[in-house]
Write a protein that holds these residues in place. Structure first.
Motif, short mmCIF file in Angstrom:
data_model
loop_
_atom_site.label_atom_id
_atom_site.label_comp_id
_atom_site.label_asym_id
_atom_site.label_seq_id
_atom_site.Cartn_x
_atom_site.Cartn_y
_atom_site.Cartn_z
N ILE A 1 0.83 -1.21 0.00
CA ILE A 1 0.00 0.00 0.00
C ILE A 1 0.87 1.26 0.00
CG2 ILE A 1 -0.34 -0.04 2.51
CD1 ILE A 1 -2.90 1.21 -0.05
N GLY A 2 1.92 1.27 0.79
CA GLY A 2 2.81 2.44 0.84
C GLY A 2 3.47 2.72 -0.49
N GLN A 3 3.82 1.66 -1.23
CA GLN A 3 4.45 1.84 -2.53
C GLN A 3 3.48 2.45 -3.54
OE1 GLN A 3 5.58 -2.27 -3.02
NE2 GLN A 3 7.73 -1.83 -2.51
N VAL A 4 2.24 2.00 -3.52
CA VAL A 4 1.24 2.56 -4.44
C VAL A 4 0.97 4.02 -4.10
CG1 VAL A 4 -1.15 2.40 -5.23
CG2 VAL A 4 0.17 0.32 -4.91
N LEU A 5 0.84 4.31 -2.82
CA LEU A 5 0.52 5.68 -2.42
C LEU A 5 1.69 6.64 -2.64
CD1 LEU A 5 -1.58 5.04 0.80
CD2 LEU A 5 -2.36 5.43 -1.55
N GLU A 6 2.91 6.12 -2.69
CA GLU A 6 4.09 6.96 -2.94
C GLU A 6 4.32 7.26 -4.42
OE1 GLU A 6 7.71 5.48 -1.22
OE2 GLU A 6 6.80 5.31 0.76
N LEU A 7 3.60 6.58 -5.31
CA LEU A 7 3.81 6.80 -6.74
C LEU A 7 3.58 8.27 -7.08
CD1 LEU A 7 1.96 3.75 -8.35
CD2 LEU A 7 4.43 4.16 -8.32
N SER A 8 4.52 8.82 -7.83
CA SER A 8 4.35 10.17 -8.34
C SER A 8 4.05 10.08 -9.83
CB SER A 8 5.61 11.01 -8.09
OG SER A 8 6.65 10.57 -8.94
N ILE B 1 8.93 1.62 -8.69
CA ILE B 1 8.45 1.34 -7.34
C ILE B 1 9.56 1.61 -6.35
CG2 ILE B 1 7.52 -0.45 -5.83
CD1 ILE B 1 6.47 -1.79 -8.46
N HIS B 2 9.26 2.39 -5.35
CA HIS B 2 10.24 2.75 -4.33
C HIS B 2 10.13 1.78 -3.15
CE1 HIS B 2 11.03 6.47 -6.48
NE2 HIS B 2 9.72 6.49 -6.71
N THR B 3 11.27 1.36 -2.65
CA THR B 3 11.29 0.44 -1.53
C THR B 3 12.22 0.95 -0.44
OG1 THR B 3 13.12 -0.85 -2.40
CG2 THR B 3 10.92 -1.56 -3.03
N SER B 4 12.02 0.45 0.73
CA SER B 4 12.92 0.69 1.85
C SER B 4 13.56 -0.64 2.17
CB SER B 4 12.12 1.16 3.05
OG SER B 4 12.60 2.35 3.54
N LYS B 5 14.87 -0.70 2.12
CA LYS B 5 15.59 -1.96 2.37
C LYS B 5 16.59 -1.76 3.50
CE LYS B 5 14.59 -4.30 -1.65
NZ LYS B 5 14.37 -5.66 -1.89
N LYS B 6 17.00 -2.90 4.08
CA LYS B 6 18.07 -2.86 5.07
C LYS B 6 19.36 -3.29 4.38
CE LYS B 6 15.67 -3.73 9.37
NZ LYS B 6 15.54 -4.63 10.52
N ASN B 7 20.45 -2.61 4.70
CA ASN B 7 21.74 -3.03 4.15
C ASN B 7 22.51 -3.82 5.21
OD1 ASN B 7 22.74 -1.11 5.90
ND2 ASN B 7 23.18 0.39 4.31
N ASP B 8 23.77 -4.16 4.91
CA ASP B 8 24.57 -4.99 5.82
C ASP B 8 24.77 -4.36 7.20
OD1 ASP B 8 24.75 -6.84 3.84
OD2 ASP B 8 26.71 -6.16 3.11
N THR B 9 24.72 -3.06 7.28
CA THR B 9 24.90 -2.40 8.58
C THR B 9 23.58 -2.23 9.32
OG1 THR B 9 24.69 -0.20 7.62
CG2 THR B 9 26.93 -1.16 7.75
N ASP B 10 22.52 -2.87 8.79
CA ASP B 10 21.19 -2.86 9.40
C ASP B 10 20.55 -1.47 9.41
OD1 ASP B 10 19.16 -4.50 10.33
OD2 ASP B 10 19.51 -3.88 12.40
N SER B 11 20.99 -0.60 8.52
CA SER B 11 20.32 0.69 8.41
C SER B 11 19.49 0.70 7.13
CB SER B 11 21.34 1.83 8.42
OG SER B 11 22.26 1.66 7.38
N ARG B 12 18.45 1.49 7.14
CA ARG B 12 17.54 1.53 6.00
C ARG B 12 18.05 2.48 4.92
NH1 ARG B 12 13.48 -1.42 5.93
NH2 ARG B 12 12.31 -2.11 7.70
N SER C 1 11.99 -1.21 -11.34
CA SER C 1 11.01 -0.98 -12.39
C SER C 1 10.17 -2.24 -12.58
CB SER C 1 11.75 -0.62 -13.68
OG SER C 1 10.83 -0.33 -14.69
N LEU C 2 8.89 -2.05 -12.79
CA LEU C 2 7.97 -3.15 -13.04
C LEU C 2 7.17 -2.81 -14.29
CD1 LEU C 2 6.64 -5.81 -12.00
CD2 LEU C 2 5.03 -4.36 -10.74
N SER C 3 7.23 -3.68 -15.29
CA SER C 3 6.44 -3.50 -16.51
C SER C 3 5.23 -4.41 -16.43
CB SER C 3 7.27 -3.85 -17.74
OG SER C 3 8.29 -2.91 -17.91
#
Length: 179
Positions: A20-27, A42-53, A59-61
């Protein structure tokens, strides 16, 4: 305007499996309509190796008629955008927006879902579950994991809940002729 916006939102959730957050963030810049496909960034929030976001995007076609032959997603988006421009104009950055041109809040969509009178409880995330389950059951779990943008198939497995009919079909297809 609101009916078209909400229908577009729910169809995007149901067809793409986006959160839902990804759809609502679409510009407006995140959507590209072509003859046969809709390309979404599509924008995502991920964790990297240092555990920070950190923010990432992919892209999705999506084919115009993905998932539901009766619904042409591109046509729906075009009709929504026409209504949107009449109500808001072209200045608003948010794709799915309020009459003021702002991004919709996720809680507003959750409240809309709560107001739906159905046998089972509907949530925005249930649309994601349905999309991912449909892809997994019809095209395999690997493709479902790609659609869901999961790095592990184990995560995708949690979305799949075969129905009684699915299981009956499994048994019918695995019958062995003993003659």
């Amino acid at each position: 305007f609101y009916i078209l916006r909400n229908l577009t939102l729910f169809m995007l959730l149901l067809i793409t499996g986006m959160r839902i957050g990804q759809v609502l963030e679409l510009s407006m810049n995140d959507i590209e309509l072509s003859k046969d496909y809709i390309r979404l960034r599509i924008h995502t929030s991920k964790k990297n190796d240092t555990d920070s976001r950190y923010q990432d995007s992919y892209s999705l076609s999506v084919p115009n008629t993905a998932g539901y032959k009766q619904i042409n997603l591109r046509n729906l988006i075009e009709v929504y955008l026409e209504a949107r421009s009449k109500v808001i104009g072209h200045e608003a950055e948010a794709f799915l927006c309020t009459k003021g041109g702002n991004h919709i809040e996720a809680e507003n969509i959750r409240n809309l879902c709560r107001g739906m009178k159905t046998k089972t409880r509907i949530t925005p995330h249930r649309f994601r579950h349905t999309a991912i389950s449909n892809v997994a059951l019809n095209h395999g779990i690997t493709k479902a994991a790609i659609l869901a943008n999961h790095s592990s198939i184990e995560t995708t497995k949690r979305y799949i809940k075969p129905t009684e009919e699915d299981m009956s079909d499994v048994f019918r297809k695995s019958e062995v002729d003993t003659n």
